[in-house]
Design a protein around this motif. Structure first.
Motif, PDB file in Angstrom:
ATOM      1  N   UNK A  10       0.878  -1.170   0.000  1.00 51.49           N
ATOM      2  CA  UNK A  10       0.000   0.000   0.000  1.00 51.49           C
ATOM      3  C   UNK A  10       0.919   1.223   0.000  1.00 51.49           C
ATOM      4  N   UNK A  11       0.842   2.026  -1.043  1.00 46.23           N
ATOM      5  CA  UNK A  11       1.807   3.102  -1.241  1.00 46.23           C
ATOM      6  C   UNK A  11       1.435   4.359  -0.456  1.00 46.23           C
ATOM      7  N   UNK A  12       2.413   4.873   0.289  1.00 53.70           N
ATOM      8  CA  UNK A  12       2.228   6.099   1.069  1.00 53.70           C
ATOM      9  C   UNK A  12       2.976   7.236   0.400  1.00 53.70           C
ATOM     10  N   UNK A  13       2.317   8.379   0.311  1.00 48.35           N
ATOM     11  CA  UNK A  13       2.937   9.552  -0.308  1.00 48.35           C
ATOM     12  C   UNK A  13       4.068  10.079   0.577  1.00 48.35           C
ATOM     13  N   UNK A  14       4.827  11.021   0.040  1.00 49.79           N
ATOM     14  CA  UNK A  14       6.054  11.477   0.684  1.00 49.79           C
ATOM     15  C   UNK A  14       6.019  12.979   0.932  1.00 49.79           C
ATOM     16  N   UNK A  15       6.974  13.437   1.719  1.00 43.79           N
ATOM     17  CA  UNK A  15       7.144  14.869   1.963  1.00 43.79           C
ATOM     18  C   UNK A  15       7.667  15.537   0.700  1.00 43.79           C
ATOM     19  N   UNK A  16       7.150  16.714   0.394  1.00 42.43           N
ATOM     20  CA  UNK A  16       7.577  17.425  -0.808  1.00 42.43           C
ATOM     21  C   UNK A  16       9.003  17.940  -0.689  1.00 42.43           C
ATOM     22  N   UNK A  17       9.453  18.231   0.535  1.00 40.22           N
ATOM     23  CA  UNK A  17      10.788  18.805   0.695  1.00 40.22           C
ATOM     24  C   UNK A  17      11.894  17.757   0.703  1.00 40.22           C
ATOM     25  N   UNK A  18      11.662  16.631   1.371  1.00 44.85           N
ATOM     26  CA  UNK A  18      12.718  15.624   1.516  1.00 44.85           C
ATOM     27  C   UNK A  18      12.528  14.391   0.642  1.00 44.85           C
ATOM     28  N   UNK A  19      11.308  14.140   0.185  1.00 49.06           N
ATOM     29  CA  UNK A  19      11.023  12.926  -0.583  1.00 49.06           C
ATOM     30  C   UNK A  19      10.902  11.692   0.282  1.00 49.06           C
ATOM     31  N   UNK A  20      11.029  11.827   1.597  1.00 41.45           N
ATOM     32  CA  UNK A  20      10.876  10.694   2.513  1.00 41.45           C
ATOM     33  C   UNK A  20       9.405  10.536   2.887  1.00 41.45           C
ATOM     34  N   UNK A  21       9.055   9.352   3.387  1.00 42.71           N
ATOM     35  CA  UNK A  21       7.650   9.026   3.605  1.00 42.71           C
ATOM     36  C   UNK A  21       6.985   9.998   4.576  1.00 42.71           C
ATOM     37  N   UNK A  22       5.761  10.382   4.253  1.00 41.38           N
ATOM     38  CA  UNK A  22       4.962  11.299   5.063  1.00 41.38           C
ATOM     39  C   UNK A  22       4.263  10.483   6.149  1.00 41.38           C
ATOM     40  N   UNK A  23       4.603  10.739   7.411  1.00 42.05           N
ATOM     41  CA  UNK A  23       4.035   9.959   8.511  1.00 42.05           C
ATOM     42  C   UNK A  23       2.523  10.119   8.570  1.00 42.05           C
ATOM     43  N   UNK A  24       2.029  11.308   8.247  1.00 42.42           N
ATOM     44  CA  UNK A  24       0.574  11.519   8.203  1.00 42.42           C
ATOM     45  C   UNK A  24      -0.094  10.664   7.148  1.00 42.42           C
TER      46      UNK A  24
ATOM     47  N   UNK B 216      -3.329   6.942  -5.799  1.00 42.07           N
ATOM     48  CA  UNK B 216      -2.477   8.051  -6.214  1.00 42.07           C
ATOM     49  C   UNK B 216      -1.623   8.559  -5.059  1.00 42.07           C
ATOM     50  N   UNK B 217      -0.407   8.951  -5.383  1.00 42.42           N
ATOM     51  CA  UNK B 217       0.496   9.625  -4.453  1.00 42.42           C
ATOM     52  C   UNK B 217       0.995  10.871  -5.184  1.00 42.42           C
ATOM     53  N   UNK B 218       0.242  11.967  -5.119  1.00 40.82           N
ATOM     54  CA  UNK B 218       0.534  13.123  -5.973  1.00 40.82           C
ATOM     55  C   UNK B 218       1.879  13.788  -5.733  1.00 40.82           C
ATOM     56  N   UNK B 219       2.338  13.841  -4.495  1.00 41.72           N
ATOM     57  CA  UNK B 219       3.638  14.462  -4.234  1.00 41.72           C
ATOM     58  C   UNK B 219       4.747  13.627  -4.862  1.00 41.72           C
ATOM     59  N   UNK B 220       4.696  12.326  -4.644  1.00 44.56           N
ATOM     60  CA  UNK B 220       5.681  11.423  -5.240  1.00 44.56           C
ATOM     61  C   UNK B 220       5.669  11.528  -6.757  1.00 44.56           C
ATOM     62  N   UNK B 221       4.480  11.567  -7.340  1.00 44.29           N
ATOM     63  CA  UNK B 221       4.364  11.660  -8.795  1.00 44.29           C
ATOM     64  C   UNK B 221       4.982  12.956  -9.315  1.00 44.29           C
ATOM     65  N   UNK B 222       4.802  14.035  -8.568  1.00 46.52           N
ATOM     66  CA  UNK B 222       5.365  15.328  -8.979  1.00 46.52           C
ATOM     67  C   UNK B 222       6.892  15.301  -8.913  1.00 46.52           C
ATOM     68  N   UNK B 223       7.444  14.735  -7.849  1.00 48.91           N
ATOM     69  CA  UNK B 223       8.900  14.621  -7.739  1.00 48.91           C
ATOM     70  C   UNK B 223       9.456  13.726  -8.841  1.00 48.91           C
ATOM     71  N   UNK B 224       8.747  12.675  -9.164  1.00 45.87           N
ATOM     72  CA  UNK B 224       9.160  11.760 -10.222  1.00 45.87           C
ATOM     73  C   UNK B 224       9.266  12.495 -11.559  1.00 45.87           C
ATOM     74  N   UNK B 225       8.383  13.444 -11.790  1.00 44.37           N
ATOM     75  CA  UNK B 225       8.402  14.209 -13.042  1.00 44.37           C
ATOM     76  C   UNK B 225       9.499  15.266 -13.070  1.00 44.37           C
ATOM     77  N   UNK B 226       9.851  15.822 -11.905  1.00 44.98           N
ATOM     78  CA  UNK B 226      10.684  17.029 -11.907  1.00 44.98           C
ATOM     79  C   UNK B 226      12.084  16.864 -11.333  1.00 44.98           C
ATOM     80  N   UNK B 227      12.392  15.763 -10.687  1.00 40.07           N
ATOM     81  CA  UNK B 227      13.738  15.603 -10.130  1.00 40.07           C
ATOM     82  C   UNK B 227      14.750  15.251 -11.213  1.00 40.07           C
ATOM     83  N   UNK B 228      15.963  15.717 -11.012  1.00 38.06           N
ATOM     84  CA  UNK B 228      17.073  15.414 -11.916  1.00 38.06           C
ATOM     85  C   UNK B 228      18.299  15.090 -11.071  1.00 38.06           C
ATOM     86  N   UNK B 229      18.888  13.925 -11.305  1.00 36.35           N
ATOM     87  CA  UNK B 229      20.087  13.518 -10.577  1.00 36.35           C
ATOM     88  C   UNK B 229      21.328  13.969 -11.340  1.00 36.35           C
TER      89      UNK B 229
END
Length: 381
Positions: A95-109, A332-345
């Motif tokens: 069951x997928x949990x969305x993440x924090x927008x700032x750190x990308x780590x799992x959102x406890x809420x 849906x995990x909208x924050x994760x999806x947004x980071x997936x679209x916009x992050x660059x390593x």
């Protein structure tokens, strides 16, 4: 200039030569045992089990924790999909949990909102080297009687509130893949507070019969019995020997990565078309990857093409696991999806020079301007 580069040298080669001379290159030999003892001391855990990779460690952890068909395990969404695949291996439902927008780590809420009567545990992820929020997460898990597994694949050397990543939950899983802070090319480890969990994992990692090397030292002819379905998840003594050298170099290699990250931060500060990585004050980053988040107006593919055209490696970062076809349909995990679209390593490893880091930053700034329309920039050229 590659995206990643393993820091392996003469000391590691010498350790491998010693294994060749010993006559035992396979798994669960003397180097593997010494590595496990070293990991146990280093992380202050009950026991450590060296395995073939972090995916194997996750699989063994769930088996040892008794996860089975019909159970649900909440997993951090923004990561390489290994945690969710491990849940599937044992017949349970991720069951997928969305993440924090700032750190990308799992959102406890987000985790709290997903707990049901079928939930048995949580797999948190130290996203590209940054530990998750383990104190509130563990408090939540304790209230509901859930286990917590730490996927610390990217976080060798990182810390959370003074504690080492990998030892922040009852079970931690490490990776020694070629792009990690300590590497043997491939490899992993399971770290357990409870020695019974480690013993279960160690037995299952060797087809359910334990160490053939140790049995060979017994006088007589012991014939092992297969009492459990096991797997061939052993780490070779060749890899273990390399890792013993690498663990001794973790501080040195992490210091170099940290210096690269700091320099990127200086060179890219104030760039309006990207955001820099966020590291909360209560933790440190292992910098497996250095990911910037591009402004929504930027065409990431165009930026990547421009960098690669100049010989500069780059990547998309990591995955929004819920969007991968193998897990469809998924919530849906909208924050994760947004980071997936916009992050660059960007290139990140211990061998980068100051001149190379400056070259990357200069090329990135130029590529950003070319990858966004003048209208999006308010008419600027």
């Amino acid at each position: 200039m590659p995206l990643v580069h393993a820091s392996l040298g003469e000391r590691e080669l010498a350790a491998v030569a010693e294994v060749f001379a010993s006559g035992w290159p396979a798994g669960q030999g003397p180097r593997g045992k010494a590595l496990e003892e070293e990991l146990t001391r280093m992380y202050g855990v009950g026991d450590a089990v060296a395995v073939s990779n972090c995916g194997a460690a996750l699989h063994l952890a769930l088996l040892a924790l008794g996860v089975q068909a019909g159970d649900e395990v909440i997993v951090a969404d923004y990561t390489f999909p290994a945690p969710a695949q491990a849940v599937r291996y044992v017949g349970a439902t991720p069951v997928f949990a969305d993440v924090r927008a700032d750190t990308g780590t799992v959102d406890v809420g987000a985790v709290a909102d997903l707990i049901t009567s079928r939930t048995v545990g949580v797999i948190a992820v130290d996203t590209v080297g940054l530990p998750a929020d383990y104190e509130p997460l563990q408090q939540l898990a304790d209230r509901h009687g859930l286990f917590v597994v730490e996927d610390a694949a990217c976080a060798v050397g990182a810390t959370y509130r003074g504690r080492m990543a990998g030892a922040l939950a009852q079970v931690g899983c490490l990776s020694f893949h070629g792009r990690k802070g300590a590497t043997s090319g491939e490899g992993g480890a399971l770290l357990a507070a409870d020695v019974k969990i480690a013993a279960d994992a160690r037995l299952r990692s060797s087809f359910g019969i334990g160490s053939i090397f140790e049995m060979g030292k017994v006088v007589g002819l012991p014939v092992p019995e297969f009492t459990e379905i096991g797997y061939n998840f052993k780490l070779s003594d060749i890899a273990a020997a390399i890792l013993r050298v690498q663990l001794g170099r973790v501080g040195e290699l992490l210091a170099r990565r940290s210096a690269v990250a700091a320099r990127y931060g200086e060179l890219l500060a104030g760039e309006e078309l990207l955001s820099l990585p966020v590291v909360p004050e209560d933790r440190t980053h292992a910098w497996q990857s250095y990911m910037v988040t591009l402004d929504a107006r930027v065409d990431r593919a165009q930026v990547a093409a421009a960098l690669r055209g100049q010989g500069i490696g780059c990547g998309h970062g990591t995955w929004a696991s819920h969007l991968q076809p193998v897990f469809a349909p998924a919530r849906a995990c909208p924050v994760s999806a947004d980071l997936f679209r916009r992050n660059l390593a960007l290139p990140m490893h211990a061998e980068l020079t100051a001149d190379q880091v400056e070259r990357v930053a200069l090329a990135l700034r130029g590529a950003l301007r070319e990858a966004v329309s003048p209208r999006a920039l308010g008419g600027a050229a």
